[in-house]
Structure formats: structure tokens, C-alpha cells
Enzyme design. Sequence first.
Site, PDB file in Angstrom:
ATOM      1  N   GLU A   1       0.833  -1.197   0.000  1.00  0.00           N
ATOM      2  CA  GLU A   1       0.000   0.000   0.000  1.00  0.00           C
ATOM      3  C   GLU A   1       0.871   1.251   0.000  1.00  0.00           C
ATOM      4  O   GLU A   1       1.857   1.343   0.727  1.00  0.00           O
ATOM      5  CB  GLU A   1      -0.970   0.012   1.189  1.00  0.00           C
ATOM      6  CG  GLU A   1      -0.349   0.023   2.557  1.00  0.00           C
ATOM      7  CD  GLU A   1      -1.403   0.003   3.669  1.00  0.00           C
ATOM      8  OE1 GLU A   1      -2.416  -0.716   3.517  1.00  0.00           O
ATOM      9  OE2 GLU A   1      -1.205   0.699   4.673  1.00  0.00           O
ATOM     10  N   CYS A   2       0.504   2.188  -0.838  1.00  0.00           N
ATOM     11  CA  CYS A   2       1.132   3.494  -0.953  1.00  0.00           C
ATOM     12  C   CYS A   2       2.633   3.370  -1.259  1.00  0.00           C
ATOM     13  O   CYS A   2       3.006   3.130  -2.390  1.00  0.00           O
ATOM     14  CB  CYS A   2       0.868   4.340   0.289  1.00  0.00           C
ATOM     15  SG  CYS A   2       1.020   6.124  -0.028  1.00  0.00           S
TER      16      CYS A   2
END
Length: 473
Positions: free
Chosen positions: A335-336
Site C-alpha cells: 500500500e502506498c
Amino acid sequence: MNIPRLVVAAPSSGSGKTTVATGLIAALAARGLAVSPHKVGPDYIDPGYHALAAGRPGRNLDAFMCGPERIAPLFLHGAAGADVAVVEGVMGLFDGASGRGELASTAHVAKLLRAPVVLVVDASSQSRSVAALVHGFASWDPEVRLAGVILNRVASDRHELLLREALEEGSGVPVLGAVRRSTAVATPSRHLGLIPAVERSAEALRAVADMGELVAASVDLDAVLALARTAPPLDAEPWDPAREVAPVAGAPRIAMAGGAAFSFSYAENAELLTAAGAEVVPFDPLHADGLPEGTAGLVIGGGFPELYVRELSANARLRKAIGEFAAAGGPIAAECAGLLYLGRELDGLPMCGVVETTARMTERLTLGYREAVALHDSPLAPAGTRLRGHEFHRTVCEPAAGERPAWGWRLPTGPRTEGFAVSAGAGAAGAGGSTGPGTGGANVHASYLHLHWAGSPQLAATFAAAAAAHRAG
């Protein structure tokens, strides 16, 4: 169960509540108390400073991502064995999720915790008007018990006297302390807020110690403790990850990225993976030359890879190992920062090449809560899964979504698809290589969306099962 507790809030962001909250935690810990630190909202950075001050993990209490019903249980889980808990608020006291009233605001969490609130007021440009401000905050919502004020950025003894006289006359809220203006405890910031404590090491420890000394000299700690002890018992049971998920067989080893470049993670995510039967092994992609031996699953959370892009790119052995792990069908949840690392390039330098996207820094901040639905099966969530998360980044990926997007959600501008559910086949050559089409279901989930797995425990169960299946071959 009753744990003395209080919430440190402010009329607005920038009032100094992080300095005061961290200083309170450090000052109380210096007295020999076991202090449990908490942060309202999704922010990862403030809890890092809290953890340094307390010597135990800083934990988030986010009513949007985890649900209001989980706030008291998560608090009791995190505060187990503590003598007192300090909860730092987010933004202004009554600022919540956009367009949703009080949801996820500091006031909302304070009510869920039945905790007294201490308001940190930036008094640098006011004197008697402070009484009107505090009176307004104290009377706005009668269910919020605003029980004390800490004056911040006070200029002089005379200034403090004027402020105290006004509050005694016009607010009815006691003053617990007055903190002088100080540059010694300033914590440096950059494009996403404060610099994380993990990046500053000795500097961060010194800053936390300075905050503790400043607060100890400026605040009546006995009065603070007495106030915290007025919090009534909570009618809730502590959250227990073992009640949320069933363990898989085989104890699959799941590598979890950490270190300065990947410092964003909620403690409950790892606790849920452990409860799901996995062995969680941290590693630092800035220094590791390969994945931990026996890795059956890989989690790469958020952080600041854009600041370490040269070091990450130069570590070609690890990039190649991650590419080969993906090509062999190994499950990956990113994520990210993890998404940026798995892409082909970040700011022109090669990354792992597992996901067909190129990322770059921009001036534009993308920030906000999201209600998302999984559009395709992945090792993190089957298609149709609905959950809540948040975005927080100044980078963009081109494209922003693959042929099989990870998520869909709706913004005021319309529906949006985001992220990648990738089947990394034998064509995924590793560092700088391309991703083949694969033949089975997706084994890589990569997205900008930050998730608090306590709000959706099935994420841990699904990922642990994927790791166990990969380990079994």
C-alpha cells in the site's frame, strides 16, 4: 476495566497538541508510570514520537476505518497494563470525516472513551479573548467533558497572568499549565507533515526528552493525573486478535517491510497476522540484500520511498528477489509506498518492476477517507469486499489502475478505480523486468489505499491463507 485516561485536543491544527501530548507522555513516563499512547485518526507519524516517549507502541483510534464500536475495545487492548493513557486528538476538537458530522473526530472518540478532554490553546496572539474561545468549545457539545486547558506559546509571566485571569472569570475551565514559546522542542516537517521519529534516531530521542522536560516544568502533572482518574470504567471487552481470525496451518513466514523508507504500519496489522497463524518477520529494504529465508508472503506498507529512492534502486539484489518471489506466485500486499516500490520506476529510477506503473513526486496532496470495494480477487481481499481506508500522498502513478484494478470508490468528481490486482507470471524478471500475464488468480495487491486491518480482520485471514497455500506449494 478502568484505565485512567484523557484526551489532548485543540481548537485547530497547529496549536501544539503533538508537542503537549508527547511531552505529557514523556513526563509521566519519567515519573515511573506505564503510559499508553494513542492517536485519534489515521496518522502514522505522531504515534512514532509517542512510542519513543512511552516505550510501548503508539496506537491509532480511527472510528471511520475501524468503526465506532471498536474504539473502546481497541483502546483497552492497547492500554493493557498501563497506569494512565494519553490520547492525542486530530485537527480541531470537533473536526471529523468530511460531510459525516462528528464521525472520527476527537470529540467523537472522547465520547466513545468517556474520557475528559484537555484543550491545548495557542495563546500567542490573544489574551482575554481566550476565555470566549474556551467557553465556546466547552459549551458546544454537552456530552464532551472539556475539563482542563493547557495554554501554549505563552510569551511572558504577564501574558500568562492575563490569560489565567480571563479564563477564571469567563470559562469555568481550570488551567492545568502554561507552556512558554520554545524553539528547542520543534520537530522538523516536510511534504507530508512531521519527519517520522524512525528517521531521526538520536535527534528524535532528544526532541522527545525536551518535550517531556518542557511539559514537566510547565504543567501541573498531579492535576493531570487526578483528571485522568476521573474517567469512569468502560463497558467493553479488550479487542483480541485471536477472536477475530482463525489460524491457518503451517505457520507461513510473512516478511513485513520496515525501516526509514517503510515506517507506516498499524500495530494491529501484524498482531492479526500472528493470530492468523503466520510468523511475521520484519526486514528493512534499505539494507536487506534479500527476503528473509523461507518467506511465503510479503507485506510492504506506507512510508517515504521517494526520499530513499536512490538507495532502494541501488539495492538491485533485493529488487530482483522481490520480482522473483512475485513471479513464483508469492502473495504480496503493498500500500502506498509499497505500490511505488513495486512499480517500474520512481522519479526516473528503476524499482522492482512487479507492477506496470511509473510513479513521480508532485506538488499536489491527495488526502482523504475512502469507502472502497474490491473489484477483483487478490491475496488481500476477494472481489466484492467492502471496507474503509484513507489516502495520503504527493505522488502519482501512471497509470493509476491496471486492467484489473484493486479498488473502486466514488469521489465528488465521480467514480474512480485505483490500484492493481496482478497475476505476476513467469515473465516477471525482477529488477526492472516486466510483469507477465500469469495464469492463475492475482497474487499481488498494490494500491495507494492505507488500511487498518482491525476494521477488516478478514484481510489478515485472507492473506495468511494465501501465504500458507504458497508455502505448501
